[in-house]
Write an enzyme that holds these catalytic residues in place. Structure first.
Site, PDB file in Angstrom:
ATOM      1  N   ASN A   1     -18.813  -4.425  -1.240  1.00  9.95           N
ATOM      2  CA  ASN A   1     -19.785  -5.047  -0.322  1.00  9.95           C
ATOM      3  C   ASN A   1     -19.414  -6.449   0.151  1.00  9.95           C
ATOM      4  OD1 ASN A   1     -21.333  -2.774  -0.643  1.00  9.95           O
ATOM      5  ND2 ASN A   1     -22.656  -3.663  -2.219  1.00  9.95           N
TER       6      ASN A   1
ATOM      7  N   ARG B   1     -23.863   1.953   7.238  1.00  8.73           N
ATOM      8  CA  ARG B   1     -23.195   1.767   5.940  1.00  8.73           C
ATOM      9  C   ARG B   1     -24.113   1.092   4.917  1.00  8.73           C
ATOM     10  NH1 ARG B   1     -18.431  -1.965   4.180  1.00  8.73           N
ATOM     11  NH2 ARG B   1     -17.441  -0.718   2.549  1.00  8.73           N
TER      12      ARG B   1
ATOM     13  N   HIS C   1     -17.125   7.617   9.492  1.00  7.83           N
ATOM     14  CA  HIS C   1     -15.953   6.772   9.788  1.00  7.83           C
ATOM     15  C   HIS C   1     -15.442   6.981  11.206  1.00  7.83           C
ATOM     16  CE1 HIS C   1     -14.890   5.808   5.320  1.00  7.83           C
ATOM     17  NE2 HIS C   1     -16.051   5.326   5.722  1.00  7.83           N
TER      18      HIS C   1
ATOM     19  N   HIS D   1     -24.776   2.353   1.150  1.00  6.64           N
ATOM     20  CA  HIS D   1     -24.510   1.515  -0.025  1.00  6.64           C
ATOM     21  C   HIS D   1     -25.791   1.176  -0.775  1.00  6.64           C
ATOM     22  CE1 HIS D   1     -20.139   0.092   0.769  1.00  6.64           C
ATOM     23  NE2 HIS D   1     -20.330   1.318   1.203  1.00  6.64           N
TER      24      HIS D   1
HETATM   25  C1  HEM Z   1     -16.263   9.217   1.471  1.00 13.05           C
HETATM   26  C2  HEM Z   1     -16.159   8.098   0.814  1.00 13.05           C
HETATM   27  C3  HEM Z   1     -16.149   6.761   1.506  1.00 13.05           C
HETATM   28  C4  HEM Z   1     -15.261   5.773   1.313  1.00 13.05           C
HETATM   29  C5  HEM Z   1     -14.108   5.809   0.343  1.00 13.05           C
HETATM   30  C6  HEM Z   1     -15.594   4.704   2.205  1.00 13.05           C
HETATM   31  C7  HEM Z   1     -14.925   3.491   2.280  1.00 13.05           C
HETATM   32  C8  HEM Z   1     -15.080   2.579   3.297  1.00 13.05           C
HETATM   33  C9  HEM Z   1     -14.310   1.364   3.458  1.00 13.05           C
HETATM   34  C10 HEM Z   1     -13.234   0.883   2.516  1.00 13.05           C
HETATM   35  C11 HEM Z   1     -14.711   0.770   4.600  1.00 13.05           C
HETATM   36  C12 HEM Z   1     -14.141  -0.514   5.213  1.00 13.05           C
HETATM   37  C13 HEM Z   1     -14.744  -1.730   4.513  1.00 13.05           C
HETATM   38  C14 HEM Z   1     -14.030  -3.011   4.840  1.00 13.05           C
HETATM   39  O1  HEM Z   1     -12.911  -2.994   5.317  1.00 13.05           O
HETATM   40  O2  HEM Z   1     -14.626  -4.080   4.585  1.00 13.05           O
HETATM   41  C15 HEM Z   1     -15.739   1.592   5.178  1.00 13.05           C
HETATM   42  C16 HEM Z   1     -16.388   1.335   6.348  1.00 13.05           C
HETATM   43  C17 HEM Z   1     -17.449   2.067   6.818  1.00 13.05           C
HETATM   44  N1  HEM Z   1     -18.038   3.145   6.192  1.00 13.05           N
HETATM   45 FE1  HEM Z   1     -17.333   4.119   4.595  1.00 13.05          FE
HETATM   46  N2  HEM Z   1     -16.689   5.058   2.920  1.00 13.05           N
HETATM   47  C18 HEM Z   1     -17.067   6.313   2.530  1.00 13.05           C
HETATM   48  C19 HEM Z   1     -18.158   7.018   2.973  1.00 13.05           C
HETATM   49  C20 HEM Z   1     -19.035   6.564   3.922  1.00 13.05           C
HETATM   50  C21 HEM Z   1     -20.312   7.135   4.217  1.00 13.05           C
HETATM   51  C22 HEM Z   1     -20.936   8.289   3.458  1.00 13.05           C
HETATM   52  C23 HEM Z   1     -20.851   6.409   5.232  1.00 13.05           C
HETATM   53  C24 HEM Z   1     -22.181   6.570   5.906  1.00 13.05           C
HETATM   54  C25 HEM Z   1     -22.858   7.680   5.943  1.00 13.05           C
HETATM   55  C26 HEM Z   1     -19.885   5.396   5.589  1.00 13.05           C
HETATM   56  C27 HEM Z   1     -20.015   4.517   6.626  1.00 13.05           C
HETATM   57  C28 HEM Z   1     -19.096   3.547   6.940  1.00 13.05           C
HETATM   58  C29 HEM Z   1     -19.178   2.748   8.141  1.00 13.05           C
HETATM   59  C30 HEM Z   1     -20.179   2.919   9.266  1.00 13.05           C
HETATM   60  C31 HEM Z   1     -18.154   1.796   8.054  1.00 13.05           C
HETATM   61  C32 HEM Z   1     -17.852   0.685   9.057  1.00 13.05           C
HETATM   62  C33 HEM Z   1     -18.790  -0.489   8.730  1.00 13.05           C
HETATM   63  C34 HEM Z   1     -18.716  -1.661   9.662  1.00 13.05           C
HETATM   64  O3  HEM Z   1     -18.008  -1.623  10.654  1.00 13.05           O
HETATM   65  O4  HEM Z   1     -19.400  -2.652   9.375  1.00 13.05           O
HETATM   66  N3  HEM Z   1     -18.823   5.494   4.746  1.00 13.05           N
HETATM   67  N4  HEM Z   1     -15.965   2.674   4.342  1.00 13.05           N
END
Ligand code: HEM
Length: 354
Positions: A131, A98, A231, A102
Site C-alpha cells: 500500500n 484497488r 489490471h 485492498h
Molecule cells: C491477482 C493478484 C494481484 C496482484 C499480484 C496485484 C498486484 C498489483 C501491483 C503490484 C500493482 C502496482 C502497484 C504499484 O506499482 O504501486 C497493482 C495495481 C493495480 N491493481 Fe492489482 N493485483 C492483483 C489483483 C488485483 C485485483 C483483484 C484488483 C481489483 C479488483 C486489482 C486492481 C489494481 C488496480 C486498479 C491497479 C492500478 C492502481 C492505480 O493505478 O492506482 N488488482 N496490482
C-alpha cells in the site's frame, strides 16, 4: 530471529533496487524478490500469510439501497465525487477500484485500509508494503464523507463509501458497461495493521500462490482470473516487473525499458492498448505476453488458460463475471467488524481514548 533476518533482507532488496534482483527468486507472499537461497531459508512455500484465513464471504447484514431511508442522498453523493475525480484523472478511478480490493482482503470490508498512523499505532495498513506510496483515491473518499456527514451525520460508514466508490469508478471507467450490484450496511473497524497486508497477493506470485491467496478469501480459481482483469486500468511501478523484460513480448519490453529507464519508482500504464478503460483487453494482453507482472503472465498456465481465452473472446462474458466477483468481494467479512460509523474516514472515533 528469522523475522529480523527477513526484515533486513527486505530492506536490502529494496535499497538495492530492481537491478540487484535480476535472476533472483520470489518471496513474502509474492511481494519481494530475494536470492533463491534466502527464499528457501526464509520463506518455505505457503509461509507468506501469518494469520489464519478469515471466514469466507457471508454478507449477512448487507442489503441493496441500505441508506434509502436513513440517508437517501448518500449513494448519489459518492457517485458525483467519483465522477468528478475520474473526469479529472481516470487513474484515481483505478485507485478506487484497488482501494476496495485492498480494504476487503485485509480484515474484510471495514475501511481499515483508510486509517492513518497514530501515536499508539505507527504501522497501519497504509504503511504495508503493498500500500505504501501506492494506494490512491483517499481524497475522493474524504470528500464524499464530508458531504455525506453534512447531509446525515453518523449514518454512512466509510467502508460503504469505499465499496460504492469502487462500483462507481468501475461504471465510469467501463463507459457504463460494468454495473456492480453493491449492497450497503458495512461498519467501520477500529484496528489496522501493516503486517496483515501480507495477505494481499504479490506481483511475483505463481498460479498456486494466487489461487491460495484468493481461496483464503472464499474465491474460486475462475474468480481469481476474473478479478485480475482489473489490471486493464491504472499504473504500476517498474520495480515490480523490470526483472522480467526478457520474458515479455520484445517490442512491448523495449518500450517499457525506455519508460522505466532504470528507475524502479517510475509508473507505467498496466494496459498499453486501452489504458484508461475497464475492459477485457487485459486478457488479450495476457495471451500476447504484453502484461507487466509474473502474476499476470502466469495466467497463461494450463490451469487458467481456458478462462483467459474465453474472457478475451466472448463479448460480455468477463464483464458479467467481474460484476459478480466484485459484489462478492464486498461481502468479505473479517472477525472484528460491526464496530462503528466513523465520523472521519482516516481515524477511529473517540481517538483520544486510545
Ligand atoms: C491477482 C493478484 C494481484 C496482484 C499480484 C496485484 C498486484 C498489483 C501491483 C503490484 C500493482 C502496482 C502497484 C504499484 O506499482 O504501486 C497493482 C495495481 C493495480 N491493481 Fe492489482 N493485483 C492483483 C489483483 C488485483 C485485483 C483483484 C484488483 C481489483 C479488483 C486489482 C486492481 C489494481 C488496480 C486498479 C491497479 C492500478 C492502481 C492505480 O493505478 O492506482 N488488482 N496490482
Amino acid at each position: 530471529m528469522a523475522t529480523k533476518l527477513a526484515a533486513l533482507v527486505v530492506l536490502v532488496a529494496f535499497l538495492a533496487g530492481p537491478a540487484a534482483c535480476e535472476g533472483t527468486y520470489i518471496c513474502f507472499n509474492g511481494w519481494l524478490r530475494l536470492p533463491s537461497i534466502l527464499d528457501k531459508l526464509l520463506c518455505p512455500r505457503g509461509s507468506g500469510t501469518r494469520r489464519e484465513p478469515v471466514p469466507s464471504p457471508s454478507g449477512s447484514g448487507l442489503s441493496y439501497g441500505y441508506y434509502s431511508t436513513s440517508c437517501p442522498s448518500a449513494e448519489k453523493i459518492v457517485k458525483e465525487a467519483v465522477k468528478k475525480a475520474v473526469d479529472e484523472n481516470p487513474g484515481i478511478g483505478a485507485g478506487l477500484v484497488r482501494l476496495f480490493f485492498h480494504d476487503c482482503f485485509v480484515r474484510g470490508c471495514d475501511a481499515s485500509v483508510l486509517l492513518n498512523t497514530t501515536n499508539s499505532n505507527n504501522e497501519t495498513e497504509r504503511e504495508g508494503l503493498p500500500n505504501m506510496n501506492s494506494l490512491r483515491g483517499f481524497e475522493v473518499i474524504d470528500e464524499a464523507k464530508t458531504a455525506i456527514e453534512a447531509a446525515c451525520n453518523n449514518t454512512v460508514s466509510c467502508a460503504d463509501i469505499v465499496a460504492f466508490a469502487a462500483r462507481d469508478a468501475s461504471y465510469f471507467l467501463s463507459n457504463g458497461s460494468i454495473n456492480i450490484p453493491m449492497p450497503g450496511g458495512r461498519y467501520d473497524g477500529r484496528e489496522s495493521f501493516a503486517s496483515e497486508t501480507d495477505q494481499l497477493p504479490g506481483p511475483f506470485s505463481n498460479v498456486a500462490e494466487l489461487n491460495a491467496s484468493f481461496a483464503a478469501k472464499g474465491f474460486t480459481l475462475d474468480e481469481m482470473v476474473t478479478l485480475s482483469g482489473a489490471h486493464t486500468i491504472g499504473r504500476a511501478r517498474c520495480m515490480f516487473f523490470s526483472s522480467r523484460f526478457s520474458e515479455m513480448n520484445q517490442t512491448y519490453a523495449a518500450n517499457l525499458r525506455a519508460e522505466c529507464s532504470n528507475n524502479g519508482d517510475t509508473n507505467v500504464n498496466q494496459d498499453s492498448v486501452t489504458s484508461n478503460v475497464l475492459d477485457k483487453q487485459y486478457y488479450q494482453n495476457v495471451i500476447d505476453n504484453k502484461v507487466l507482472f509474473t502474476s499476470d503472465a502466469v495466467l497463461n498456465s494450463t490451469e487458467t488458460r481456458t478462462q483467459v481465452i474465453d474472457n478475451a473472446d466472448k463479448p460480455g462474458e468477463w464483464e458479467r463475471k467481474f460484476e459478480k466477483a466484485m459484489e462478492k468481494m464486498g461481502k468479505i467479512k473479517g472477525d472484528q467488524q460491526g464496530l462503528e460509523i466513523r465520523k472521519v474516514c482516516w481515524r477511529v472515533n473517540n481517538v483520544g481514548q486510545y
